[in-house]
Design a protein around this motif. Sequence first.
Motif, short mmCIF file in Angstrom:
data_model
loop_
_atom_site.label_atom_id
_atom_site.label_comp_id
_atom_site.label_asym_id
_atom_site.label_seq_id
_atom_site.Cartn_x
_atom_site.Cartn_y
_atom_site.Cartn_z
N LEU A 21 -34.39 -4.18 14.14
CA LEU A 21 -33.74 -4.32 12.84
C LEU A 21 -34.79 -4.33 11.74
O LEU A 21 -35.84 -4.97 11.88
CB LEU A 21 -32.89 -5.59 12.82
CG LEU A 21 -31.74 -5.59 13.83
CD1 LEU A 21 -30.99 -6.92 13.80
CD2 LEU A 21 -30.77 -4.46 13.55
N PRO A 22 -34.53 -3.64 10.62
CA PRO A 22 -35.56 -3.43 9.59
C PRO A 22 -35.70 -4.58 8.60
O PRO A 22 -35.58 -4.41 7.40
CB PRO A 22 -35.06 -2.16 8.89
CG PRO A 22 -33.57 -2.26 8.99
CD PRO A 22 -33.30 -2.90 10.33
N PHE A 23 -35.93 -5.78 9.11
CA PHE A 23 -36.09 -6.95 8.25
C PHE A 23 -37.38 -7.67 8.58
O PHE A 23 -37.85 -7.63 9.70
CB PHE A 23 -34.92 -7.93 8.44
CG PHE A 23 -33.56 -7.31 8.31
CD1 PHE A 23 -33.14 -6.81 7.10
CD2 PHE A 23 -32.71 -7.23 9.40
CE1 PHE A 23 -31.88 -6.23 6.98
CE2 PHE A 23 -31.46 -6.67 9.29
CZ PHE A 23 -31.04 -6.16 8.07
N GLY A 24 -37.95 -8.35 7.59
CA GLY A 24 -39.10 -9.21 7.83
C GLY A 24 -40.43 -8.52 7.64
O GLY A 24 -40.55 -7.55 6.90
N GLY A 26 -43.56 -6.34 7.45
CA GLY A 26 -43.76 -4.92 7.57
C GLY A 26 -42.57 -4.08 7.17
O GLY A 26 -42.59 -2.87 7.34
N HIS A 27 -41.50 -4.69 6.65
CA HIS A 27 -40.30 -3.95 6.25
C HIS A 27 -39.99 -4.26 4.78
O HIS A 27 -40.42 -5.27 4.24
CB HIS A 27 -39.11 -4.34 7.12
CG HIS A 27 -39.28 -4.00 8.57
ND1 HIS A 27 -39.16 -2.73 9.05
CD2 HIS A 27 -39.59 -4.79 9.63
CE1 HIS A 27 -39.38 -2.73 10.35
NE2 HIS A 27 -39.65 -3.97 10.74
N ALA A 28 -39.23 -3.39 4.16
CA ALA A 28 -38.90 -3.56 2.74
C ALA A 28 -37.93 -4.72 2.50
O ALA A 28 -37.91 -5.29 1.42
CB ALA A 28 -38.30 -2.26 2.19
N MET A 29 -37.12 -5.05 3.49
CA MET A 29 -36.13 -6.12 3.31
C MET A 29 -36.57 -7.39 4.03
O MET A 29 -37.09 -7.32 5.14
CB MET A 29 -34.77 -5.66 3.84
CG MET A 29 -34.18 -4.50 3.08
SD MET A 29 -32.57 -4.01 3.72
CE MET A 29 -33.03 -3.03 5.14
N GLY A 30 -36.31 -8.51 3.42
CA GLY A 30 -36.54 -9.81 4.06
C GLY A 30 -37.99 -10.20 4.22
O GLY A 30 -38.32 -10.92 5.16
N ASN A 31 -38.87 -9.79 3.32
CA ASN A 31 -40.28 -10.16 3.45
C ASN A 31 -40.80 -10.88 2.20
O ASN A 31 -41.99 -10.93 1.96
CB ASN A 31 -41.14 -8.92 3.75
CG ASN A 31 -41.12 -7.92 2.60
OD1 ASN A 31 -40.44 -8.14 1.59
ND2 ASN A 31 -41.85 -6.85 2.76
N PHE A 34 -42.15 -16.92 3.05
CA PHE A 34 -42.37 -17.35 4.44
C PHE A 34 -41.06 -17.71 5.14
O PHE A 34 -40.83 -17.33 6.28
CB PHE A 34 -43.34 -18.54 4.48
CG PHE A 34 -43.46 -19.14 5.85
CD1 PHE A 34 -44.22 -18.50 6.83
CD2 PHE A 34 -42.80 -20.31 6.18
CE1 PHE A 34 -44.32 -19.03 8.10
CE2 PHE A 34 -42.90 -20.85 7.46
CZ PHE A 34 -43.67 -20.20 8.42
N LEU A 35 -40.18 -18.45 4.46
CA LEU A 35 -38.92 -18.88 5.07
C LEU A 35 -38.05 -17.67 5.43
O LEU A 35 -37.50 -17.59 6.53
CB LEU A 35 -38.17 -19.83 4.12
CG LEU A 35 -36.85 -20.37 4.66
CD1 LEU A 35 -37.08 -21.17 5.94
CD2 LEU A 35 -36.17 -21.24 3.62
N GLU A 36 -37.95 -16.74 4.48
CA GLU A 36 -37.15 -15.54 4.73
C GLU A 36 -37.73 -14.73 5.89
O GLU A 36 -37.00 -14.29 6.78
CB GLU A 36 -37.12 -14.69 3.45
CG GLU A 36 -36.09 -13.59 3.47
CD GLU A 36 -36.03 -12.85 2.15
OE1 GLU A 36 -34.93 -12.41 1.80
OE2 GLU A 36 -37.07 -12.70 1.49
N ARG A 37 -39.06 -14.54 5.90
CA ARG A 37 -39.69 -13.79 7.00
C ARG A 37 -39.49 -14.48 8.33
O ARG A 37 -39.24 -13.85 9.35
CB ARG A 37 -41.19 -13.61 6.72
CG ARG A 37 -41.51 -12.56 5.68
CD ARG A 37 -42.99 -12.20 5.67
NE ARG A 37 -43.87 -13.36 5.55
CZ ARG A 37 -44.27 -13.87 4.40
NH1 ARG A 37 -43.86 -13.36 3.26
NH2 ARG A 37 -45.08 -14.92 4.38
N SER A 38 -39.60 -15.79 8.36
CA SER A 38 -39.48 -16.50 9.63
C SER A 38 -38.05 -16.45 10.18
O SER A 38 -37.84 -16.54 11.38
CB SER A 38 -39.95 -17.96 9.48
OG SER A 38 -39.13 -18.64 8.57
N LEU A 39 -37.05 -16.29 9.32
CA LEU A 39 -35.66 -16.24 9.78
C LEU A 39 -35.22 -14.84 10.23
O LEU A 39 -34.44 -14.70 11.17
CB LEU A 39 -34.71 -16.73 8.68
CG LEU A 39 -34.77 -18.22 8.36
CD1 LEU A 39 -33.86 -18.53 7.18
CD2 LEU A 39 -34.37 -19.05 9.56
#
Length: 194
Positions: A21-24, A26-31, A34-39
């Motif tokens: 899934l393209p989140f977190g 190395g991706h444009a969404m969800g980065n 820190f909290l958003e990336r970790s989830l």
Amino acid sequence: DRSRGTGDTPQLLSVTSVYDLPFGDGHAMGNRNFLERSLVSGWEASGIFTYSSGAPLTISGSCTTPNGGTCEPNYVPGFAGPLRIHGSWGAGALAGQASPAYIDKAAFADPPPYTIGNLARTAPYGLRAPSTYDLDMSVKRTFKLYENVKLLFDVSAFNVTNKVLFGISSTSIDSLSFGQVSGQSNNSRDFQLA
């Protein structure tokens, strides 16, 4: 006695997919933080879809021989009606009630005494059992806890579409349940957390 084998399956399709899934990270969404990336980082979706055409049906009847038993019945000469009746397999079948017949018994007849029938051993008139399909899906993520210690969280769904696949109860023309469906031949939708 030339006929199709009972395992003849002309169409068989199996598709497997795995998608990060393209989140977190190395991706444009969800980065953004820190909290958003970790989830949302590191989630993976996968699925398996299978389809199979129905196996050839074997129609049987009663033979009058010294030993008795079952054999292939006869084609009824001049049978002109549709062989498949009452729509698709399972159409109109209600829980707790007798299923309608989906094959017209009038197309077949027991052979005369001390003879065997002229029906093909399998798939007479091209008759096949209902086709089947299934879709299973999974979403999972691996969490790194400490150096070589990881935790895998997996949510899986089996028979995602919750499609009921029917089975035929009897293919003996002398049975009261000839050509009827006998419940489902697959499992209901199930979820699994691991």
